[in-house]
Motif scaffolding. Sequence first.
Motif, PDB file in Angstrom:
ATOM      1  N   ILE A   1     109.733 -31.496  -2.897  1.00  0.00           N
ATOM      2  CA  ILE A   1     109.840 -30.122  -3.419  1.00  0.00           C
ATOM      3  C   ILE A   1     111.250 -29.435  -3.217  1.00  0.00           C
ATOM      4  CG2 ILE A   1     107.931 -27.844  -2.863  1.00  0.00           C
ATOM      5  CD1 ILE A   1     106.317 -29.882  -1.408  1.00  0.00           C
TER       6      ILE A   1
ATOM      7  N   ARG B   1     113.555 -32.275 -14.667  1.00  0.00           N
ATOM      8  CA  ARG B   1     114.039 -33.699 -13.932  1.00  0.00           C
ATOM      9  C   ARG B   1     113.800 -34.808 -15.058  1.00  0.00           C
ATOM     10  NH1 ARG B   1     112.560 -33.886  -7.786  1.00  0.00           N
ATOM     11  NH2 ARG B   1     110.604 -33.826  -8.798  1.00  0.00           N
TER      12      ARG B   1
ATOM     13  N   ALA C   1     113.799 -22.054 -10.846  1.00  0.00           N
ATOM     14  CA  ALA C   1     114.358 -23.206  -9.275  1.00  0.00           C
ATOM     15  C   ALA C   1     113.687 -24.561  -9.679  1.00  0.00           C
ATOM     16  CB  ALA C   1     115.035 -22.717  -8.299  1.00  0.00           C
ATOM     17  N   PHE C   2     112.313 -23.949  -8.799  1.00  0.00           N
ATOM     18  CA  PHE C   2     111.045 -24.249  -8.440  1.00  0.00           C
ATOM     19  C   PHE C   2     110.861 -25.642  -9.414  1.00  0.00           C
ATOM     20  CE2 PHE C   2     106.496 -25.796  -8.117  1.00  0.00           C
ATOM     21  CZ  PHE C   2     106.820 -26.688  -6.982  1.00  0.00           C
ATOM     22  N   LEU C   3     110.147 -24.618 -10.660  1.00  0.00           N
ATOM     23  CA  LEU C   3     109.609 -25.095 -12.126  1.00  0.00           C
ATOM     24  C   LEU C   3     110.674 -25.986 -13.035  1.00  0.00           C
ATOM     25  CD1 LEU C   3     107.277 -22.444 -13.858  1.00  0.00           C
ATOM     26  CD2 LEU C   3     107.273 -24.149 -12.461  1.00  0.00           C
TER      27      LEU C   3
ATOM     28  N   VAL D   1     111.524 -23.251  -3.961  1.00  0.00           N
ATOM     29  CA  VAL D   1     109.793 -22.345  -3.823  1.00  0.00           C
ATOM     30  C   VAL D   1     109.407 -21.223  -2.453  1.00  0.00           C
ATOM     31  CG1 VAL D   1     108.638 -24.387  -1.948  1.00  0.00           C
ATOM     32  CG2 VAL D   1     107.521 -23.603  -3.917  1.00  0.00           C
TER      33      VAL D   1
ATOM     34  N   GLU E   1     112.788 -27.911 -11.677  1.00  0.00           N
ATOM     35  CA  GLU E   1     113.332 -29.027 -10.794  1.00  0.00           C
ATOM     36  C   GLU E   1     111.922 -29.522 -10.841  1.00  0.00           C
ATOM     37  OE1 GLU E   1     115.095 -28.672  -7.144  1.00  0.00           O
ATOM     38  OE2 GLU E   1     114.201 -30.390  -6.525  1.00  0.00           O
ATOM     39  N   ALA E   2     110.837 -29.750 -10.692  1.00  0.00           N
ATOM     40  CA  ALA E   2     109.475 -30.243 -11.133  1.00  0.00           C
ATOM     41  C   ALA E   2     109.188 -30.913 -12.043  1.00  0.00           C
ATOM     42  CB  ALA E   2     108.129 -28.504 -10.613  1.00  0.00           C
ATOM     43  N   TYR E   3     109.554 -29.749 -13.678  1.00  0.00           N
ATOM     44  CA  TYR E   3     109.367 -30.406 -15.223  1.00  0.00           C
ATOM     45  C   TYR E   3     110.426 -30.645 -15.615  1.00  0.00           C
ATOM     46  CZ  TYR E   3     104.670 -28.435 -14.232  1.00  0.00           C
ATOM     47  OH  TYR E   3     103.420 -28.190 -14.059  1.00  0.00           O
TER      48      TYR E   3
ATOM     49  N   VAL F   1     100.344 -23.316  -6.392  1.00  0.00           N
ATOM     50  CA  VAL F   1     101.979 -23.411  -7.602  1.00  0.00           C
ATOM     51  C   VAL F   1     101.831 -25.372  -7.830  1.00  0.00           C
ATOM     52  CG1 VAL F   1     104.399 -22.874  -8.375  1.00  0.00           C
ATOM     53  CG2 VAL F   1     102.699 -21.040  -8.297  1.00  0.00           C
ATOM     54  N   ILE F   2     102.774 -25.376  -6.805  1.00  0.00           N
ATOM     55  CA  ILE F   2     103.087 -26.700  -5.481  1.00  0.00           C
ATOM     56  C   ILE F   2     102.297 -27.710  -6.645  1.00  0.00           C
ATOM     57  CG2 ILE F   2     103.359 -28.202  -3.897  1.00  0.00           C
ATOM     58  CD1 ILE F   2     104.378 -26.047  -2.813  1.00  0.00           C
TER      59      ILE F   2
ATOM     60  N   GLY G   1     113.232 -17.776  -7.669  1.00  0.00           N
ATOM     61  CA  GLY G   1     112.311 -18.646  -7.357  1.00  0.00           C
ATOM     62  C   GLY G   1     111.702 -19.817  -7.910  1.00  0.00           C
ATOM     63  N   ALA G   2     110.870 -19.211  -8.882  1.00  0.00           N
ATOM     64  CA  ALA G   2     109.648 -20.281  -9.761  1.00  0.00           C
ATOM     65  C   ALA G   2     110.437 -20.922 -10.551  1.00  0.00           C
ATOM     66  CB  ALA G   2     108.883 -18.922 -10.471  1.00  0.00           C
TER      67      ALA G   2
ATOM     68  N   ILE H   1      99.797 -27.236  -8.865  1.00  0.00           N
ATOM     69  CA  ILE H   1      99.573 -27.429  -9.752  1.00  0.00           C
ATOM     70  C   ILE H   1     100.728 -28.415 -10.454  1.00  0.00           C
ATOM     71  CG2 ILE H   1      99.893 -25.932 -11.810  1.00  0.00           C
ATOM     72  CD1 ILE H   1      98.268 -24.108 -10.826  1.00  0.00           C
ATOM     73  N   SER H   2     101.490 -28.087  -9.871  1.00  0.00           N
ATOM     74  CA  SER H   2     103.423 -28.959 -10.877  1.00  0.00           C
ATOM     75  C   SER H   2     103.318 -30.392 -10.359  1.00  0.00           C
ATOM     76  CB  SER H   2     104.462 -27.954 -10.397  1.00  0.00           C
ATOM     77  OG  SER H   2     104.647 -27.437  -8.370  1.00  0.00           O
TER      78      SER H   2
END
Lengths: 364, 420
Positions: A314, B159, B151-153, A318, B155-157, A28-29, B148-149, A31-32
């Motif tokens: 990160i 931002r 919150a993570f996504l 996660v 931040e990743a997409y 997942v990490i 979790g996914a 890929i993103s």
Amino acid sequence: MTRLRNIAIALAAPLLAIVFSLAVTSLVIQISGGSASDFISILFSWPADRLLVNIANQTSLIYLSALAAAVGFRMNLFNIGVEGQYRMAAYAGALFAGAAFLPGALNVIGALLVAVAVGAAWAGIAGLLRVTRGVSEVISTIMLNAIAITITGYLINTYGIKAGDSRRTEAIPESSQVPGWQPFDKAAGEVWTLGLLAVIAGVSFWLVLNKTRFGFDLRATGQSESAAIASGVNSKKMTMVTLLISGGIAGLIWMPSLFGSAHYYGTTFQAGLGFTGIAVALLGRNRALPIAFAALLFAYLNEQSNRLTIEAGISVEVIQITQGIIVLAVVIAYELVRRYRLRAEEREVAQAPRPGATTEEVSA
Amino acid sequence: MSTVVPEATMPPPPSTPTAAAGRSYRWLLLVLGFLALVSSVRVVSGANEIDSVGTIQAALIATCPILLAALGGVWAERAGIVNIGLEGQMILGTWGAAYFTYYYGPWVGLIGAALLGAVGGILHAIATVTFGVDHIVSGVALNIIGAGAVAFLAEAYFRDLDGGGIKQLTGLETPPKVDIPWLGEAASDLADKHWFMISDFAALIAALTNSISIMVYIVAGLVFFTAWVLWKTTFGLRLRSCGENPQAAETLGVNVYLFKYVAVIVSGVFAGLGGYMLVLVSSSGFVTGQTGGRGYIGLAAMIFGNWRPFGAAGAATMFGYTDAMQLRNADAVHALLLLVAALLLIFTVLRLRKGDRKNAVLFAAVGVAFLAWFLLSDEVPREFAGMTPYVATLLVLALGTQRLRMPAADGKPYRKGEAG
């Protein structure tokens, strides 16, 4: 030989689950657009002294929370309300200790008793509704969680003392604060003495469930309620007592932190432990010792992940993906093992000669 | 809840024209009675806000996400899968809604939210149906993964996007609003007159015709759609038979695994759409952790609604109404006490007529307590208003839970080929 194989399987399943979940998270990490290798290397690097202390402290809180949930699970009671129970108990305990009716150590014991009583009472509402009115504890504890947040919020806002922008309860007098153990230098912090409550609770949990009649009744009810009732178990009483115990343990969850470092209920209150506890209890299959390892694992992952944002950019969250997948993967692994064993047993039974069969029959 | 109907294994009851007419007549009477009650409370307490156009619209919008989660619950549990992972599926939906709306507009966003919810549903289905894992365990894990996914996504997409941040995304295009020109204005005028009953009814019409999101209509449509599919089609009968007695269904040639998969995926889709509502209709954009336990509340609404779409809709409306109420004025919240007291006293009379002394006393005691609270106080603390739906749920469940019946095989593990 089979015993050895069983132990190997019991150890292999969680290990495989951890590896699998780390692999998925890394994917997942990657890929993103993050760096999976940074993630792995940070997670597996030796934690700093301060983090080691935090891990020890968090393990005790998570362990207590998981035990509270596990007591219910062993009897097929789904107490989602640990979250609300420990919140109410934390407030009540902090209020009592802050008021300092009693001197020194007596104050600590008094506050612990108050916390246990309040936690048990809050769970008792769900128990009462279930026993007298047949209300599912799942739904009533969800409601009670929401109510607990509102009530503690209201009480703090109305009766709490002002401290900067927020409000809190009176701080515990110095004579009642419990000093901790300082394994490293001062900056690394202290391991909370009341974390020992987790050990005491764990041992009692094991003793009561495995060595007493009550524990036997509880496990029997969990495995087959109708069979337990038929053999004379009072299932209503069992439900009530089990929920009270569950709530009582929940009451202890935040106490190590309260007396060890927070000293009052306010912005320092750590919410969400109740839900973590559910996952950890499930991961530890509701057994005292495995839960301890699961709690340690979750505390380790939580603390190590705090470094991810600063050192690798990160998101900390996660780690929840990792934790969720571990829980899911472990139960799936155990289910597969169970099916495999079942088939193996069936094969053995099919191949074994029937007892009492004559030689002609067998050869025929 | 008054319509406790048939076991799924039986054929649907023959609904003769007169029986159907009698039922709708009773419904009409019930609605009119409720309207009269609310109207009386409004006139007596002088708190016009309790059913003003604004309040009703806020309530409808607060209801929809909870209702979608509850409908999702109905789908899954009717097929025998307990879906405590609604919260996780809903939160996945919030991210899908935000991401796809940002790039492709609100309608693709709708599909995106549904897709992400479906992913959550598939995960739950794989764990519970294929691997026979305990449904609660899987649901809890799913909630952790979802939170979790997302919150993570986020931040990743989000931002580096316009209006984005590590925990949010604002400035999204919203789905269109419905405005019916002539009717809307007429109803609004009438609602402002504060006449007994007429204005209350007009307020409801006005709320539905003055710039209300089209999503409210779509959600209402989904309630009817769910009821129709599950109770009026062969597909629905088969799906429900998987929740009542999967072994029997299997012996009759129903592919139980397939039906359970479909049910749980649809359940995820509905929860995902609930996330869409939260992002684009209830608030002005995406925020991490936006669901705030609404998935759990949806689950409660479903149980409260007796595992039925219209029951769930009623329960969700109650949650949505009180949720909207706490953000409005304090007088209205205070008037709510009178409404609760009146309802409880009506139940007392109904119980007495059935000869149920014990429960009547219970209802009466709680009802009088609420009445006293109303008369002796001037306002309710703001925090308590937010607590109303939860306390009300506990009260209603405690006072009248005996008629709830869950699908017989709900939450039980099922393996193919173990029948007979």
